[in-house]
Design a protein around this motif. Structure first.
Motif, PDB file in Angstrom:
ATOM      1  N   PRO A   2       0.820  -1.204   0.000  1.00 42.03           N
ATOM      2  CA  PRO A   2       0.000   0.000   0.000  1.00 42.03           C
ATOM      3  C   PRO A   2       0.858   1.259   0.000  1.00 42.03           C
ATOM      4  CG  PRO A   2      -0.050  -1.053   2.145  1.00 42.03           C
ATOM      5  CD  PRO A   2       0.730  -1.953   1.238  1.00 42.03           C
ATOM      6  N   LEU A   8      -5.030   1.399   6.567  1.00 47.41           N
ATOM      7  CA  LEU A   8      -5.038  -0.046   6.745  1.00 47.41           C
ATOM      8  C   LEU A   8      -5.792  -0.417   8.011  1.00 47.41           C
ATOM      9  CD1 LEU A   8      -1.230  -0.612   6.168  1.00 47.41           C
ATOM     10  CD2 LEU A   8      -3.035  -1.050   4.507  1.00 47.41           C
ATOM     11  N   GLN A  10      -5.198  -3.516   9.127  1.00 49.45           N
ATOM     12  CA  GLN A  10      -4.204  -4.386   9.746  1.00 49.45           C
ATOM     13  C   GLN A  10      -2.806  -3.886   9.392  1.00 49.45           C
ATOM     14  OE1 GLN A  10      -4.367  -7.220  12.031  1.00 49.45           O
ATOM     15  NE2 GLN A  10      -2.356  -6.292  12.046  1.00 49.45           N
ATOM     16  N   ASN A  66      -0.639  -6.579   2.764  1.00 47.30           N
ATOM     17  CA  ASN A  66      -1.655  -5.593   2.393  1.00 47.30           C
ATOM     18  C   ASN A  66      -1.456  -5.227   0.930  1.00 47.30           C
ATOM     19  OD1 ASN A  66      -2.989  -5.233   4.928  1.00 47.30           O
ATOM     20  ND2 ASN A  66      -1.176  -4.174   5.654  1.00 47.30           N
ATOM     21  N   ASP A  67      -2.559  -5.126   0.190  1.00 50.53           N
ATOM     22  CA  ASP A  67      -2.444  -4.721  -1.218  1.00 50.53           C
ATOM     23  C   ASP A  67      -2.444  -3.195  -1.325  1.00 50.53           C
ATOM     24  OD1 ASP A  67      -5.144  -3.876  -1.146  1.00 50.53           O
ATOM     25  OD2 ASP A  67      -5.877  -5.687  -2.141  1.00 50.53           O
ATOM     26  N   GLY A  70      -5.263  -1.343   0.413  1.00 48.50           N
ATOM     27  CA  GLY A  70      -5.388  -1.420   1.865  1.00 48.50           C
ATOM     28  C   GLY A  70      -6.056  -2.674   2.378  1.00 48.50           C
ATOM     29  N   ASN A  71      -6.401  -3.605   1.493  1.00 49.90           N
ATOM     30  CA  ASN A  71      -6.977  -4.890   1.906  1.00 49.90           C
ATOM     31  C   ASN A  71      -5.869  -5.787   2.449  1.00 49.90           C
ATOM     32  OD1 ASN A  71      -9.673  -4.366   0.772  1.00 49.90           O
ATOM     33  ND2 ASN A  71      -8.603  -4.462  -1.182  1.00 49.90           N
ATOM     34  N   THR A  72      -6.201  -6.629   3.406  1.00 49.76           N
ATOM     35  CA  THR A  72      -5.245  -7.582   3.957  1.00 49.76           C
ATOM     36  C   THR A  72      -5.562  -8.975   3.417  1.00 49.76           C
ATOM     37  OG1 THR A  72      -5.052  -6.267   5.974  1.00 49.76           O
ATOM     38  CG2 THR A  72      -4.265  -8.538   6.077  1.00 49.76           C
ATOM     39  N   TRP A  73      -4.528  -9.643   2.929  1.00 53.59           N
ATOM     40  CA  TRP A  73      -4.653 -10.976   2.330  1.00 53.59           C
ATOM     41  C   TRP A  73      -3.810 -11.968   3.117  1.00 53.59           C
ATOM     42  CZ3 TRP A  73      -7.069 -11.963  -2.555  1.00 53.59           C
ATOM     43  CH2 TRP A  73      -7.633 -10.819  -3.145  1.00 53.59           C
ATOM     44  N   LYS A  90      -8.521 -12.692   0.537  1.00 53.11           N
ATOM     45  CA  LYS A  90      -8.727 -11.443   1.266  1.00 53.11           C
ATOM     46  C   LYS A  90      -9.440 -11.754   2.576  1.00 53.11           C
ATOM     47  CE  LYS A  90     -10.854  -8.211  -1.023  1.00 53.11           C
ATOM     48  NZ  LYS A  90     -11.822  -7.213  -1.554  1.00 53.11           N
ATOM     49  N   VAL A  94     -10.768  -3.139   3.097  1.00 54.99           N
ATOM     50  CA  VAL A  94     -10.761  -1.713   3.431  1.00 54.99           C
ATOM     51  C   VAL A  94     -12.173  -1.135   3.321  1.00 54.99           C
ATOM     52  CG1 VAL A  94     -10.187  -0.809   1.141  1.00 54.99           C
ATOM     53  CG2 VAL A  94      -9.423   0.410   3.181  1.00 54.99           C
TER      54      VAL A  94
END
Length: 174
Positions: A2, A8, A10, A66-67, A70-73, A90, A94
């Motif tokens: 990110p 974020l 996370q 995090n991509d 702002g998503n956490t995978w 995912k 976000v």
């Protein structure tokens, strides 16, 4: 990764840590312990301490990233000194959608059910009260309430969310 301006739920930096007091009786801690690579991409090792009683916890090390949005995978687990990849999934959005499932692979190859249940506030903690995005897991066993920019501020563990764990200390390196 990110951008610096991305918010974020996370945070992931080596040395980040979250300490919780569960039922005002015992403590657990989650921490980012290192980085690894899966399929050429960097991932962070988030060590989670999951209590089943005041004296017994299981440690699970999830490999997360995090991509750019702002998503956490989740990309895998660190088990017995080895990186174990799983299907990229995912687990924290976000922009979460009410009642949407964010199910993901377990370390044993099963599926962990995970659902976003809407925004709420934590119970009062030593650090204040936080608006969180809670995700409930495993049919009434665990939940994690993510606060934008800080990570999990409250988590509950079961069965039936028996142990209410409130943030007691937060260290963010970035």
């Amino acid at each position: 990764m990110p951008s610096a301006a991305t918010q974020l739920y996370q945070p992931l930096a080596i040395g980040d840590s979250w300490t919780y007091v569960c039922d005002s009786k015992f403590k657990i801690a989650d921490r980012v312990t290192g980085t690894y690579e899966i399929n050429g991409h960097p991932v962070y090792a988030l060590s989670l301490q999951i209590p089943s009683s005041p004296k017994k916890s299981v440690e699970v090390v999830e490999l997360l990233a995090n991509d750019s949005k702002g998503n956490t995978w989740i990309h895998g687990y660190f088990i017995h000194g080895k990186v174990v990849p799983v299907q990229d999934t995912k687990i924290v959005s976000v922009h979460p959608i009410l009642n949407q499932h964010y199910d993901f692979p377990s370390p044993k190859g099963r599926t962990i059910s995970r659902i976003f249940v809407g925004f709420e506030y934590t119970h009062h903690t030593k650090l204040g009260t936080f608006r969180v995005a809670p995700y409930f897991e495993s049919g009434g066993t665990h939940n994690y309430g993510y606060n934008l920019g800080r990570g999990v501020m409250e988590q509950d563990h079961g069965p039936n969310y028996k142990y209410d764990c409130l943030i007691d200390k937060l260290v963010l390196r970035k």
